[in-house]
Scaffold this active site. Structure first.
Site, PDB file in Angstrom:
ATOM      1  N   SER A 305      -2.796  -2.877  -6.457  1.00 27.32           N
ATOM      2  CA  SER A 305      -2.388  -3.293  -7.796  1.00 27.32           C
ATOM      3  C   SER A 305      -1.047  -3.995  -7.701  1.00 27.32           C
ATOM      4  O   SER A 305      -0.305  -3.821  -6.732  1.00 27.32           O
ATOM      5  CB  SER A 305      -2.240  -2.083  -8.713  1.00 27.32           C
ATOM      6  OG  SER A 305      -1.018  -1.392  -8.445  1.00 27.32           O
ATOM      7  N   ASP A 306      -0.725  -4.810  -8.691  1.00 29.22           N
ATOM      8  CA  ASP A 306       0.660  -5.217  -8.856  1.00 29.22           C
ATOM      9  C   ASP A 306       1.418  -3.977  -9.332  1.00 29.22           C
ATOM     10  O   ASP A 306       0.818  -2.993  -9.774  1.00 29.22           O
ATOM     11  CB  ASP A 306       0.775  -6.361  -9.863  1.00 29.22           C
ATOM     12  CG  ASP A 306       2.012  -7.217  -9.624  1.00 29.22           C
ATOM     13  OD1 ASP A 306       2.971  -6.712  -9.011  1.00 29.22           O
ATOM     14  OD2 ASP A 306       2.028  -8.381 -10.056  1.00 29.22           O
ATOM     15  N   CYS A 307       2.734  -4.014  -9.234  1.00 31.34           N
ATOM     16  CA  CYS A 307       3.513  -2.798  -9.462  1.00 31.34           C
ATOM     17  C   CYS A 307       3.487  -2.390 -10.936  1.00 31.34           C
ATOM     18  O   CYS A 307       3.945  -3.140 -11.808  1.00 31.34           O
ATOM     19  CB  CYS A 307       4.939  -2.984  -8.976  1.00 31.34           C
ATOM     20  SG  CYS A 307       5.019  -3.266  -7.197  1.00 31.34           S
ATOM     21  N   GLY A 308       2.934  -1.206 -11.193  1.00 28.31           N
ATOM     22  CA  GLY A 308       2.828  -0.687 -12.545  1.00 28.31           C
ATOM     23  C   GLY A 308       1.587  -1.137 -13.280  1.00 28.31           C
ATOM     24  O   GLY A 308       1.429  -0.845 -14.474  1.00 28.31           O
ATOM     25  N   ALA A 309       0.674  -1.823 -12.605  1.00 27.41           N
ATOM     26  CA  ALA A 309      -0.487  -2.405 -13.287  1.00 27.41           C
ATOM     27  C   ALA A 309      -1.513  -1.366 -13.732  1.00 27.41           C
ATOM     28  O   ALA A 309      -2.329  -1.657 -14.608  1.00 27.41           O
ATOM     29  CB  ALA A 309      -1.158  -3.443 -12.394  1.00 27.41           C
TER      30      ALA A 309
END
Length: 785
Positions: A305-309
């Protein structure tokens, strides 16, 4: 009781000393020793099947997963994966960055506290793309991969998975992260992706050197999958944005770079993006991650994932009702590891609530440990294995810095050269370097996602080796914002020198991650400063622009007092030297714009409108050179040189194509019957067998040797509705001596040359007449079905 207390206290103190000493030893060791598993000198590890180098990677990964407890399994599904001491498995950091050089922007790389203090910082990607030189791109990524491994071998890295390249289409000129990409064209982004991935991972330029069991030099990760090209515009941000994308635009614009990254580049990683596409968050989209990437494209790697996605699938998109539902959604979709701590906080309860089957967790872990094994981190001490001899001497080497210099020189674009004012004479006695970017720090010349450079050269420093008398003035006391311009002082400086170079543009305060631009003009009083200095100068001035995205500089384009204009992007650590070499004629510029430069009125087009094609009925102008119908400041592919080049088609084989395989279909459009075939029905072999071979002569009519990118376009003669105005189908960089003629060749299969995506997202080939185009030269091609 008292005696026991003293003994206990003594023991605790002794234990503390031991632990402290152990910690110091570990820290000391970690500064010189990379983390790894399966120490073959340790008899304890020999019994583990995952340490058996004779077993296939799949079996080794399966063995690791089988030995983990549930808590250990769940702990490994985040970017900061902790150690598993009982199995001798060290901690691992999945998040490292290497956009245009190994960077300490992520958590896996440490460019301090060890023998290596920096890494080669190449130009920001948008400028490198302007070279249209895929071999150069490959060489750059080779260096990045080598330096990454050198840093790891020196014990200054906790991971070898790098979250680059960014291959999203630079769809809108205001996008703050457009600077990270290879521009607006799908083919350029696709070829950049393939070159970068192959170079970083240790493959050959042509590909095929690495197969599934081969060790990776480093791991590349193509991002952000998919249709991600808006960060924060007028209250709409990337976290909550639902991109409405047609199947047609997905097929011929947004997806091709990722398709090439996976199938041709054989990337070992993909990052799913924050945004939703047509109502489904990318990281929770089974059709995208599993059906498309894994099943249709045969992707064999890990998906992060992208960070916090994962968090925002519930909190911003409202797609999941509970945290546990969000975790279930992404694991079911095919995501393997989260950047963040949402899994840490909620994955256990998701399992206990039976929302996540263990099989999904085991699949993710299998993918993750397979990559770590491919990186050689479960084969014993990596410094004694393949890539183990790469040391600190191969980081920031003279050879690597020369490549950074060449990359900057190859990308810088000459936009204007009235009366051939450039190059400036080397006998120049005095020169004024004026502007907020003239003596700027690494935060300007390097763009974003940069690491600590080896040897930064500012623009001012680059010029100091050429002119006897350098006079510098910053022009704007508040940097590129330029709300406070010292115009009178700058004018006085300009009056006293032979030549003036104005170094203006943008920086990361105007365009960056999480921040899109509101307009396409130079900030503050920059234009007023430029015009005032130009008016007062003895000779026409030279304007240099540092920026990632395009700027409307129509005023400068048509002002005779501005003799030359150069776009230098964010040119990297040796960009100052590269620019000076071009200005004084030691290098013949050849870069060409990888993006359309729009007029300032383009901001009337909402960034949230994802359509590529123009809609005359509503006044929507379309996007990029392929579909945009409005006015331009400079076109995609525009770029001048100190030489004038001419072209001629030497030969074109298969210019009359008769395709009789498969069924012919037809549609009625504007009272005209259009016959077409489906590319899927033709098959890959037929497409390759019917390739068009183009041999092209390139003549350098100047008196300087030049490196020149040749761009081959195709367009349908009738310009039917929905078809691109024109489409880049090949590019090649060639070096031609002064007054000499060179030759380039293109081999394009028919399905890439004349196909387009229809409204259903299906690639078709239409019958009709097409034109191959290079510069002003055209060549007709006929397709019959």
């Amino acid at each position: 009781m008292g005696h026991l207390s003293i003994t206990t206290t003594t023991f605790i103190s002794f234990l503390f000393l031991l632990l402290t000493r152990y910690y110091q030893l570990v820290q000391s060791e970690s500064a010189t020793q990379p983390p790894y598993s399966c120490d073959i000198s340790n008899p304890h590890t020999k019994s583990y099947s995952f340490c058996n180098l004779n077993l296939p990677i799949s079996e080794r990964a399966k063995d690791i997963v089988s030995r983990l407890t549930l808590d250990e399994k769940l702990s490994q599904l985040v970017n900061s994966a902790p150690a598993i001491p009982r199995l001798g498995i060290p901690s691992y950091q999945w998040w490292s960055e290497a956009l245009h050089g190994v960077a300490d922007a992520g958590k896996g790389i440490r460019l301090y506290g060890g023998s290596i203090k920096g890494a080669t910082s190449f130009p920001q990607v948008i400028l490198t793309a302007a070279s249209f030189d895929s071999k150069l791109w490959y060489q750059i990524s080779q260096v990045i991969g080598t330096e990454a491994r050198g840093i790891y071998n020196a014990g200054q890295a906790q991971g070898m998975t790098f979250w680059a390249p960014n291959i999203n289409i630079f769809r809108d000129p205001r996008w703050g992260r457009g600077q990270e990409t290879a521009g607006e064209d799908p083919l350029v982004n696709a070829k950049y992706a393939v070159s970068y991935v192959r170079g970083l991972q240790g493959d050959s330029f042509q590909g095929g050197k690495l197969i599934g069991e081969d060790r990776l030099k480093a791991s590349a990760c193509c991002k952000h999958f998919t249709a991600y090209d808006l960060d924060d515009w007028k209250g709409t941000d990337r976290f909550g944005f639902d991109a409405k994308v047609t199947l047609q635009d997905l097929a011929d614009t947004y997806q091709p770079p990722f398709h090439s990254c996976v199938q041709q580049g054989r990337s070992s990683g993909i990052m799913c993006a924050y945004n939703s596409v047509n109502g489904v968050p990318n990281c929770a989209d089974y059709n995208l991650l599993t059906n498309t990437a894994r099943k249709n494209w045969n992707f064999n790697g890990y998906i992060t994932s992208d960070c916090g996605a994962v968090d925002i699938i519930k909190t911003r998109h409202g797609y999941a009702k509970t945290p546990e539902d969000a975790i279930a959604d992404v694991l079911k979709a095919g995501m393997d590891v989260e950047c963040g701590d949402y899994f840490t906080n909620h994955s256990k309860s998701a399992v206990l609530q039976k929302k996540v089957p263990i099989s999904h967790i085991d699949r993710a872990l299998h993918n993750l440990f397979s990559i770590r094994i491919r990186l050689g981190l479960f084969d014993g001490n990596p410094t004694k294995l393949k890539y183990g001899s790469i040391g600190p001497n191969q980081v920031c080497s003279k050879q690597n810095l020369n490549l950074a210099l060449e990359a900057a020189r190859s990308g810088i674009v000459l936009l204007k050269n009235n009366a051939k004012i450039l190059p400036l004479p080397k006998s120049t006695n005095s020169i004024a370097i004026i502007g907020p970017n003239a003596n700027s720090s690494s935060k300007v010349v390097l763009g974003n996602y940069f690491g600590r450079p080896c040897n930064l050269v500012t623009i001012k420093q680059g010029f100091e080796s050429y002119a006897k008398n350098i006079v510098y003035h910053y022009g704007c006391s508040d940097g590129t914002k330029c709300l406070n311009a010292e115009i009178e002082q700058a004018v006085e400086v300009a009056k006293k020198v032979d030549y003036v170079v104005l170094v203006m543009g943008l920086d990361q305060s105007q365009e960056r991650e999480s921040h899109d631009r509101d307009d396409l003009e130079l900030p503050g009083k920059q234009q007023e400063l430029i015009e005032s200095v130009a008016k007062a100068s003895k000779r026409p001035v030279i304007l240099v622009l540092l920026c990632g995205g395009p700027v409307d500089i129509s005023f400068a384009k048509f002002d005779d007092k501005i003799g030359g204009i150069l776009w230098a992007g964010y040119p990297g650590e040796l960009g100052g030297l590269a620019l000076a070499q071009i200005v004084f004629g030691d290098y013949n510029p050849g870069g060409r714009l990888p993006v359309t430069w729009y007029t300032k009125d383009y901001i009337k087009t909402p960034m949230t409108d994802m359509r590529m094609r123009a809609d005359p009925s509503s006044g929507y102008p379309g996007r990029t050179y392929r579909f945009y119908t409005g006015p331009k400041v400079y076109e995609f592919g525009y770029g001048l040189s100190y030489s004038k080049y001419s072209y001629n088609f030497i030969s074109v084989k298969n210019n009359n194509l008769h395709i009789n395989q498969s069924t012919t279909h037809s549609i009625l459009e504007n009272s005209e019957t259009i016959r077409y075939k489906l590319v899927s029905e033709l098959g890959e072999e037929t497409c390759k067998a019917m390739s068009v071979s183009v041999s092209l002569g390139v003549t350098n009519n100047g008196n300087l040797v030049g490196k020149h990118p040749v761009l081959l376009f195709v367009k349908h003669k009738k310009g039917r509705n929905g078809n691109p105005v024109k489409q880049l189908v090949g590019f090649e960089s060639v070096t031609v001596e002064a007054g000499q003629r060179g030759k380039v060749g293109f081999e394009v299969n028919v399905c890439d040359l004349v196909s387009r995506a229809n409204e259903s997202g299906v690639k078709v080939i239409e019958e009709g007449d097409y034109l191959l185009s290079v510069g002003e030269e055209n060549y007709s091609i006929n397709v019959t079905l």
